[in-house]
Design a protein around this motif. Structure first.
Motif, PDB file in Angstrom:
ATOM      1  N   ASN A  51     -15.798  -6.200  -9.245  1.00  0.00           N
ATOM      2  CA  ASN A  51     -16.774  -5.938 -10.291  1.00  0.00           C
ATOM      3  C   ASN A  51     -16.869  -7.187 -11.173  1.00  0.00           C
ATOM      4  O   ASN A  51     -16.343  -8.234 -10.801  1.00  0.00           O
ATOM      5  CB  ASN A  51     -16.437  -4.657 -11.084  1.00  0.00           C
ATOM      6  CG  ASN A  51     -15.119  -4.744 -11.816  1.00  0.00           C
ATOM      7  OD1 ASN A  51     -14.726  -5.804 -12.317  1.00  0.00           O
ATOM      8  ND2 ASN A  51     -14.408  -3.633 -11.886  1.00  0.00           N
ATOM      9  N   SER A  52     -17.484  -7.089 -12.325  1.00  0.00           N
ATOM     10  CA  SER A  52     -17.721  -8.280 -13.143  1.00  0.00           C
ATOM     11  C   SER A  52     -16.441  -8.863 -13.745  1.00  0.00           C
ATOM     12  O   SER A  52     -16.458  -9.997 -14.222  1.00  0.00           O
ATOM     13  CB  SER A  52     -18.715  -7.957 -14.263  1.00  0.00           C
ATOM     14  OG  SER A  52     -18.171  -6.978 -15.115  1.00  0.00           O
ATOM     15  N   SER A  53     -15.347  -8.115 -13.718  1.00  0.00           N
ATOM     16  CA  SER A  53     -14.125  -8.634 -14.324  1.00  0.00           C
ATOM     17  C   SER A  53     -12.928  -8.670 -13.381  1.00  0.00           C
ATOM     18  O   SER A  53     -11.820  -8.992 -13.812  1.00  0.00           O
ATOM     19  CB  SER A  53     -13.773  -7.813 -15.572  1.00  0.00           C
ATOM     20  OG  SER A  53     -13.506  -6.478 -15.222  1.00  0.00           O
ATOM     21  N   LYS A  54     -13.123  -8.358 -12.096  1.00  0.00           N
ATOM     22  CA  LYS A  54     -11.985  -8.426 -11.170  1.00  0.00           C
ATOM     23  C   LYS A  54     -12.459  -8.646  -9.744  1.00  0.00           C
ATOM     24  O   LYS A  54     -13.586  -8.290  -9.378  1.00  0.00           O
ATOM     25  CB  LYS A  54     -11.132  -7.166 -11.226  1.00  0.00           C
ATOM     26  CG  LYS A  54     -11.789  -5.976 -10.559  1.00  0.00           C
ATOM     27  CD  LYS A  54     -10.820  -4.862 -10.235  1.00  0.00           C
ATOM     28  CE  LYS A  54     -11.626  -3.765  -9.573  1.00  0.00           C
ATOM     29  NZ  LYS A  54     -10.959  -2.791  -8.866  1.00  0.00           N
ATOM     30  N   PHE A  55     -11.572  -9.251  -8.968  1.00  0.00           N
ATOM     31  CA  PHE A  55     -11.801  -9.371  -7.534  1.00  0.00           C
ATOM     32  C   PHE A  55     -10.468  -9.554  -6.830  1.00  0.00           C
ATOM     33  O   PHE A  55      -9.486  -9.975  -7.435  1.00  0.00           O
ATOM     34  CB  PHE A  55     -12.772 -10.508  -7.188  1.00  0.00           C
ATOM     35  CG  PHE A  55     -12.295 -11.880  -7.563  1.00  0.00           C
ATOM     36  CD1 PHE A  55     -11.502 -12.632  -6.705  1.00  0.00           C
ATOM     37  CD2 PHE A  55     -12.664 -12.449  -8.782  1.00  0.00           C
ATOM     38  CE1 PHE A  55     -11.075 -13.906  -7.052  1.00  0.00           C
ATOM     39  CE2 PHE A  55     -12.245 -13.721  -9.128  1.00  0.00           C
ATOM     40  CZ  PHE A  55     -11.441 -14.457  -8.263  1.00  0.00           C
ATOM     41  N   HIS A  72      -7.960 -10.585 -12.547  1.00  0.00           N
ATOM     42  CA  HIS A  72      -8.529  -9.637 -13.499  1.00  0.00           C
ATOM     43  C   HIS A  72      -8.804 -10.375 -14.801  1.00  0.00           C
ATOM     44  O   HIS A  72      -7.884 -10.915 -15.420  1.00  0.00           O
ATOM     45  CB  HIS A  72      -7.559  -8.472 -13.757  1.00  0.00           C
ATOM     46  CG  HIS A  72      -7.194  -7.738 -12.510  1.00  0.00           C
ATOM     47  ND1 HIS A  72      -7.709  -6.512 -12.201  1.00  0.00           N
ATOM     48  CD2 HIS A  72      -6.396  -8.068 -11.477  1.00  0.00           C
ATOM     49  CE1 HIS A  72      -7.230  -6.110 -11.041  1.00  0.00           C
ATOM     50  NE2 HIS A  72      -6.430  -7.042 -10.584  1.00  0.00           N
ATOM     51  N   LYS A  73     -10.065 -10.401 -15.210  1.00  0.00           N
ATOM     52  CA  LYS A  73     -10.463 -11.060 -16.454  1.00  0.00           C
ATOM     53  C   LYS A  73     -10.379 -10.069 -17.604  1.00  0.00           C
ATOM     54  O   LYS A  73     -10.809  -8.924 -17.478  1.00  0.00           O
ATOM     55  CB  LYS A  73     -11.900 -11.582 -16.327  1.00  0.00           C
ATOM     56  CG  LYS A  73     -12.373 -12.359 -17.537  1.00  0.00           C
ATOM     57  CD  LYS A  73     -13.831 -12.780 -17.367  1.00  0.00           C
ATOM     58  CE  LYS A  73     -14.329 -13.570 -18.541  1.00  0.00           C
ATOM     59  NZ  LYS A  73     -14.200 -12.918 -19.830  1.00  0.00           N
ATOM     60  N   ILE A  75     -11.545  -8.353 -20.970  1.00  0.00           N
ATOM     61  CA  ILE A  75     -12.915  -8.091 -21.405  1.00  0.00           C
ATOM     62  C   ILE A  75     -13.026  -7.831 -22.909  1.00  0.00           C
ATOM     63  O   ILE A  75     -14.120  -7.696 -23.432  1.00  0.00           O
ATOM     64  CB  ILE A  75     -13.534  -6.918 -20.617  1.00  0.00           C
ATOM     65  CG1 ILE A  75     -12.703  -5.650 -20.771  1.00  0.00           C
ATOM     66  CG2 ILE A  75     -13.693  -7.295 -19.154  1.00  0.00           C
ATOM     67  CD1 ILE A  75     -13.324  -4.414 -20.143  1.00  0.00           C
ATOM     68  N   ARG A  80     -11.110 -12.295 -24.132  1.00  0.00           N
ATOM     69  CA  ARG A  80     -11.904 -12.515 -22.918  1.00  0.00           C
ATOM     70  C   ARG A  80     -11.878 -13.956 -22.423  1.00  0.00           C
ATOM     71  O   ARG A  80     -12.500 -14.283 -21.422  1.00  0.00           O
ATOM     72  CB  ARG A  80     -13.330 -12.013 -23.107  1.00  0.00           C
ATOM     73  CG  ARG A  80     -14.103 -12.685 -24.183  1.00  0.00           C
ATOM     74  CD  ARG A  80     -15.498 -12.086 -24.261  1.00  0.00           C
ATOM     75  NE  ARG A  80     -16.147 -12.516 -25.482  1.00  0.00           N
ATOM     76  CZ  ARG A  80     -17.051 -11.821 -26.105  1.00  0.00           C
ATOM     77  NH1 ARG A  80     -17.438 -10.653 -25.622  1.00  0.00           N
ATOM     78  NH2 ARG A  80     -17.601 -12.276 -27.200  1.00  0.00           N
ATOM     79  N   GLU A 114     -16.956 -18.738 -11.336  1.00  0.00           N
ATOM     80  CA  GLU A 114     -17.476 -17.434 -11.785  1.00  0.00           C
ATOM     81  C   GLU A 114     -17.389 -17.235 -13.295  1.00  0.00           C
ATOM     82  O   GLU A 114     -18.211 -16.528 -13.869  1.00  0.00           O
ATOM     83  CB  GLU A 114     -16.706 -16.294 -11.106  1.00  0.00           C
ATOM     84  CG  GLU A 114     -16.908 -16.189  -9.620  1.00  0.00           C
ATOM     85  CD  GLU A 114     -18.267 -15.635  -9.255  1.00  0.00           C
ATOM     86  OE1 GLU A 114     -18.715 -14.657  -9.893  1.00  0.00           O
ATOM     87  OE2 GLU A 114     -18.883 -16.191  -8.334  1.00  0.00           O
ATOM     88  N   TYR A 115     -16.369 -17.816 -13.910  1.00  0.00           N
ATOM     89  CA  TYR A 115     -16.120 -17.604 -15.344  1.00  0.00           C
ATOM     90  C   TYR A 115     -15.953 -18.960 -16.027  1.00  0.00           C
ATOM     91  O   TYR A 115     -14.837 -19.341 -16.413  1.00  0.00           O
ATOM     92  CB  TYR A 115     -14.863 -16.751 -15.543  1.00  0.00           C
ATOM     93  CG  TYR A 115     -14.836 -15.469 -14.746  1.00  0.00           C
ATOM     94  CD1 TYR A 115     -15.627 -14.389 -15.100  1.00  0.00           C
ATOM     95  CD2 TYR A 115     -14.015 -15.346 -13.619  1.00  0.00           C
ATOM     96  CE1 TYR A 115     -15.602 -13.211 -14.361  1.00  0.00           C
ATOM     97  CE2 TYR A 115     -13.985 -14.168 -12.883  1.00  0.00           C
ATOM     98  CZ  TYR A 115     -14.774 -13.113 -13.251  1.00  0.00           C
ATOM     99  OH  TYR A 115     -14.742 -11.950 -12.527  1.00  0.00           O
TER     100      TYR A 115
END
Length: 168
Positions: A51-55, A72-73, A75, A80, A114-115
């Motif tokens: 998802n937008s905060s993990k892979f 895991h980012k 949030i 963040r 990505e970030y």
């Protein structure tokens, strides 16, 4: 060898390797084989779906998943700028071949892409896992503390080194 994101179609391969990891290096993980062997297909799919905060990222030998790691980012408003690495494991038959370094380097590059505003990546590693501590150090992670008795198996405790990679 191919490195790519793990997705829901990899759930069975992921679970097989995860259970192997929990047996082979039980002291290195916060969870247990006994707990995770009970996970349903749906629970595993929910865990590994990006998802937008993990892979989750894996290294494959053909179709077989032989290594994995997750990112895991954070949030929250004030944290963040940070993210965490969890669940790093390379199957025993493939260890000491540079695959862990390759997998983590790939993950770090993906995180930077990505970030772009991310400033640091954290991880914790069982202090007596010398090869993992060295690997993380070679990739630029610095130890900033130790959590004493971080994990407990039976009556045995394991300390964890807290490490960070500053991206900016």
């Amino acid at each position: 060898m191919k490195i790519r994101l793990i997705d829901k179609s990899d759930w069975s391969s992921y679970q097989k390797l995860r259970l192997n990891a929990l047996k082979a290096a039980s002291e290195s993980f916060g969870s247990t084989y006994e707990r995770e062997v009970k996970f349903s297909e749906q629970e595993i799919i929910e865990r590994i779906s990006p998802n937008s905060s993990k892979f989750f990222m894996g290294i494959f030998d053909g179709k077989e998943l032989i290594g994995m790691v997750s990112f895991h980012k954070e949030i929250g408003e004030k944290d963040r700028h940070k993210g965490d690495i969890y669940g790093m494991f390379i199957h025993g038959d493939y260890q000491n071949k540079g695959l862990g370094k390759l997998l983590l380097s790939t993950l770090i590059n993906k995180v930077k892409e990505e970030y772009p505003d991310l400033e640091q990546i954290r991880l914790s590693v069982v202090s007596n896992n010398i090869s993992a501590v060295k690997l993380y150090g070679h990739l630029g992670f610095e130890k900033y503390g130790v959590e004493i008795n971080a994990l407990k198996t039976g009556d045995k405790y394991f300390d964890e080194d807290l490490m960070v990679l500053f991206l900016k």
